[in-house]
Design a protein around this motif. Structure first.
Motif, PDB file in Angstrom:
ATOM      1  N   LYS A   1      49.656  -5.833  64.714  1.00  0.00           N
ATOM      2  CA  LYS A   1      48.461  -6.357  65.365  1.00  0.00           C
ATOM      3  C   LYS A   1      48.132  -5.549  66.619  1.00  0.00           C
ATOM      4  N   ILE A   2      49.170  -5.167  67.364  1.00  0.00           N
ATOM      5  CA  ILE A   2      48.959  -4.349  68.568  1.00  0.00           C
ATOM      6  C   ILE A   2      48.419  -2.972  68.183  1.00  0.00           C
ATOM      7  N   GLU A   3      48.998  -2.387  67.138  1.00  0.00           N
ATOM      8  CA  GLU A   3      48.560  -1.050  66.702  1.00  0.00           C
ATOM      9  C   GLU A   3      47.098  -1.072  66.260  1.00  0.00           C
ATOM     10  N   ASN A   4      46.715  -2.087  65.491  1.00  0.00           N
ATOM     11  CA  ASN A   4      45.326  -2.183  65.023  1.00  0.00           C
ATOM     12  C   ASN A   4      44.366  -2.383  66.190  1.00  0.00           C
ATOM     13  N   ALA A   5      44.771  -3.192  67.154  1.00  0.00           N
ATOM     14  CA  ALA A   5      43.915  -3.423  68.322  1.00  0.00           C
ATOM     15  C   ALA A   5      43.764  -2.143  69.136  1.00  0.00           C
ATOM     16  N   ASP A   6      44.851  -1.378  69.248  1.00  0.00           N
ATOM     17  CA  ASP A   6      44.798  -0.121  69.994  1.00  0.00           C
ATOM     18  C   ASP A   6      43.887   0.888  69.291  1.00  0.00           C
ATOM     19  N   LEU A   7      43.965   0.942  67.952  1.00  0.00           N
ATOM     20  CA  LEU A   7      43.094   1.844  67.194  1.00  0.00           C
ATOM     21  C   LEU A   7      41.625   1.457  67.371  1.00  0.00           C
ATOM     22  N   ALA A   8      41.342   0.164  67.419  1.00  0.00           N
ATOM     23  CA  ALA A   8      39.968  -0.294  67.616  1.00  0.00           C
ATOM     24  C   ALA A   8      39.448   0.134  68.982  1.00  0.00           C
ATOM     25  N   VAL A   9      40.306   0.072  69.999  1.00  0.00           N
ATOM     26  CA  VAL A   9      39.913   0.519  71.342  1.00  0.00           C
ATOM     27  C   VAL A   9      39.603   2.015  71.322  1.00  0.00           C
ATOM     28  N   GLN A  10      40.476   2.792  70.687  1.00  0.00           N
ATOM     29  CA  GLN A  10      40.270   4.240  70.634  1.00  0.00           C
ATOM     30  C   GLN A  10      38.980   4.600  69.894  1.00  0.00           C
ATOM     31  N   ALA A  11      38.673   3.843  68.834  1.00  0.00           N
ATOM     32  CA  ALA A  11      37.464   4.129  68.059  1.00  0.00           C
ATOM     33  C   ALA A  11      36.213   3.916  68.904  1.00  0.00           C
ATOM     34  N   VAL A  12      36.182   2.841  69.675  1.00  0.00           N
ATOM     35  CA  VAL A  12      35.011   2.585  70.520  1.00  0.00           C
ATOM     36  C   VAL A  12      34.931   3.620  71.636  1.00  0.00           C
ATOM     37  N   GLN A  13      36.077   3.977  72.210  1.00  0.00           N
ATOM     38  CA  GLN A  13      36.077   5.007  73.251  1.00  0.00           C
ATOM     39  C   GLN A  13      35.535   6.331  72.709  1.00  0.00           C
ATOM     40  N   LYS A  14      35.887   6.633  71.470  1.00  0.00           N
ATOM     41  CA  LYS A  14      35.395   7.864  70.851  1.00  0.00           C
ATOM     42  C   LYS A  14      33.883   7.807  70.668  1.00  0.00           C
ATOM     43  N   LYS A  15      33.376   6.641  70.273  1.00  0.00           N
ATOM     44  CA  LYS A  15      31.928   6.490  70.108  1.00  0.00           C
ATOM     45  C   LYS A  15      31.206   6.651  71.437  1.00  0.00           C
ATOM     46  N   ILE A  16      31.788   6.092  72.491  1.00  0.00           N
ATOM     47  CA  ILE A  16      31.165   6.230  73.816  1.00  0.00           C
ATOM     48  C   ILE A  16      31.145   7.695  74.237  1.00  0.00           C
ATOM     49  N   ALA A  17      32.263   8.382  73.975  1.00  0.00           N
ATOM     50  CA  ALA A  17      32.335   9.797  74.343  1.00  0.00           C
ATOM     51  C   ALA A  17      31.334  10.626  73.550  1.00  0.00           C
ATOM     52  N   SER A  18      31.063  10.206  72.301  1.00  0.00           N
ATOM     53  CA  SER A  18      30.139  10.972  71.455  1.00  0.00           C
ATOM     54  C   SER A  18      28.698  10.513  71.606  1.00  0.00           C
ATOM     55  N   ALA A  19      28.445   9.576  72.483  1.00  0.00           N
ATOM     56  CA  ALA A  19      27.075   9.100  72.677  1.00  0.00           C
ATOM     57  C   ALA A  19      26.182  10.198  73.232  1.00  0.00           C
ATOM     58  N   THR A  20      26.791  11.182  73.884  1.00  0.00           N
ATOM     59  CA  THR A  20      26.059  12.376  74.300  1.00  0.00           C
ATOM     60  C   THR A  20      26.323  13.449  73.253  1.00  0.00           C
ATOM     61  N   VAL A  21      25.306  13.760  72.458  1.00  0.00           N
ATOM     62  CA  VAL A  21      25.458  14.696  71.349  1.00  0.00           C
ATOM     63  C   VAL A  21      25.068  16.092  71.824  1.00  0.00           C
ATOM     64  N   THR A  22      25.972  17.042  71.643  1.00  0.00           N
ATOM     65  CA  THR A  22      25.720  18.420  72.074  1.00  0.00           C
ATOM     66  C   THR A  22      25.701  19.353  70.869  1.00  0.00           C
ATOM     67  N   ALA A  23      25.091  20.518  71.051  1.00  0.00           N
ATOM     68  CA  ALA A  23      24.975  21.498  69.966  1.00  0.00           C
ATOM     69  C   ALA A  23      26.341  22.094  69.653  1.00  0.00           C
ATOM     70  N   ALA A  24      26.684  22.107  68.373  1.00  0.00           N
ATOM     71  CA  ALA A  24      27.965  22.671  67.950  1.00  0.00           C
ATOM     72  C   ALA A  24      27.926  24.193  67.922  1.00  0.00           C
ATOM     73  N   LYS A  25      26.715  24.759  67.811  1.00  0.00           N
ATOM     74  CA  LYS A  25      26.565  26.215  67.768  1.00  0.00           C
ATOM     75  C   LYS A  25      25.130  26.573  68.131  1.00  0.00           C
ATOM     76  N   ASP A  26      24.889  27.843  68.378  1.00  0.00           N
ATOM     77  CA  ASP A  26      23.530  28.308  68.670  1.00  0.00           C
ATOM     78  C   ASP A  26      22.636  28.108  67.452  1.00  0.00           C
ATOM     79  N   GLY A  27      21.341  27.897  67.708  1.00  0.00           N
ATOM     80  CA  GLY A  27      20.406  27.756  66.597  1.00  0.00           C
ATOM     81  C   GLY A  27      19.036  27.337  67.076  1.00  0.00           C
ATOM     82  N   VAL A  28      18.190  26.995  66.113  1.00  0.00           N
ATOM     83  CA  VAL A  28      16.835  26.516  66.382  1.00  0.00           C
ATOM     84  C   VAL A  28      16.678  25.155  65.719  1.00  0.00           C
ATOM     85  N   VAL A  29      16.069  24.204  66.441  1.00  0.00           N
ATOM     86  CA  VAL A  29      15.852  22.870  65.883  1.00  0.00           C
ATOM     87  C   VAL A  29      14.775  22.963  64.802  1.00  0.00           C
TER      88      VAL A  29
END
Length: 349
Positions: free
Chosen positions: A140-168
């Motif tokens: 139960k602790i492990e699953n709760a910790d994974l859920a926290v990490q998943a949301v933290q990852k989403k927050i970190a990815s809320a700012t989307v940056t270009a993976a490489k040079d290009g044209v939109v």
């Protein structure tokens, strides 16, 4: 004079005239030119039609469900690796993070309470020893910790940056829009790395090999042509569209270089030149006389034409391939004049 006698005389004169003309025709010498059968191979050209596209495309999808906060680019903008493309509002994600963190604390507290209960029971000599299985608590602790990490990852990815040079090239979002996780957001492409996605007919597909050099042209190419190589051939054939009657094979051609006039989406024609490795005698098309199913060339022996039946293969505007009946280096009449047949007197000009 008797009419029968007159008509007989006329007929006799006519026969004599025709016979004389035939004798003259047989004895008439025809001027000809000669050439030698040369050894070589005839190239075959096949074509495929398709469209230009970028060979380096990057698709961006919404990293989480939420509301688009800001879009920092427009269609057609050039972007650099690491540049911010768009951001999502994170208020809901932060609330979700607090909830998941609380769930983690609760799971940890439950395990700690169970441990204390076990320690207290084991400290009392009047109570039998207890061995609590903490596996479920730890899971139960492990699953709760994974859920926290998943949301933290989403927050970190809320700012989307270009993976490489290009044209939109495509922009599917705008500020204030609600998006679901995984929804298409935008596409960037490297316009300096172009390829042609083409369809080649089933009859020609087997002749084309990967890494073959080809020529690419198109109505919008400003009369220029570009070289490229076949980088991919599909392992199966299919109908390219619902209206197609015959199957074709998908082919990708990578261009060696690009140019400002080339844009993804332009129609393109791929020209593939297939060079035959096996060589045969080659003669000019005008050196061959067709008589029904037969093909003849003429040699000269003792001042007279000699007909030689040959088997022909591929041909182009300047040469016909001879598969049987003639060897390279043999001298033949270069252009068969009208009325030439075996046994005619000929003179080389």
């Amino acid at each position: 004079m008797n009419k029968k006698v007159i008509w007989g005389a006329v007929l006799a004169l006519s026969v004599a005239g025709v016979a004389g003309m035939n004798i003259y025709s047989l004895n008439k010498t025809i001027d000809v030119s000669v050439t030698q059968a040369e050894e070589g191979a005839i190239s075959e050209t096949v074509f495929a039609s398709g469209q230009l596209e970028s060979a380096d495309v990057q698709n961006y999808f919404a990293p989480a469900s939420g509301v688009v906060d800001k879009v920092e680019v427009r269609a057609g903008d050039a972007v650099k690796k690491g540049q911010t493309l768009y951001t999502l509002r994170v208020e809901d994600l932060q609330q979700q993070l607090r909830m998941e963190q609380n769930n983690l604390k609760i799971a940890q507290a439950e395990r700690e309470a169970a441990r204390k209960q076990q320690d207290a029971a084991n400290a009392n000599p009047l109570v039998p020893k207890q061995e609590i299985d903490f596996t479920l608590y730890d899971m139960k602790i492990e699953n709760a910790d994974l859920a926290v990490q998943a949301v933290q990852k989403k927050i970190a990815s809320a700012t989307v940056t270009a993976a490489k040079d290009g044209v939109v090239t495509h922009l599917d979002i705008k500020a204030g829009q609600i998006v679901m996780e995984g929804a298409p957001a935008l596409v960037t492409a490297n316009l300096d790395a172009l390829q042609v996605r083409a369809q080649i007919g089933e009859l020609d597909a087997g002749k084309v090999k990967q890494d073959l050099t080809v020529t690419v042209s198109g109505d919008a190419f400003a009369d220029n042509t570009y070289s490229g190589i076949v980088s991919y051939l599909a392992p199966t054939a299919s109908l390219s569209n619902p209206a197609a009657k015959d199957p074709s094979v998908e082919m990708l051609v990578t261009l060696d270089n690009s140019a400002p006039e080339l844009r993804p989406g332009y129609n393109a024609t791929v020209e593939v030149t297939l060079t035959e490795t096996q060589k045969h005698p080659l003669v000019p098309p005008e050196a061959i006389k067709r008589e029904g199913e037969k093909a003849l060339v003429f040699r000269i022996e003792n001042g007279k034409s000699v007909a030689v039946e040959v088997k022909t293969g591929k041909e182009d505007d300047t040469h016909v391939e001879i598969l049987e009946g003639l060897t390279a280096g043999e001298e033949i009449i270069a252009s068969v004049p009208e009325g030439l047949r075996a046994g005619k007197k000929v003179k080389v000009q």
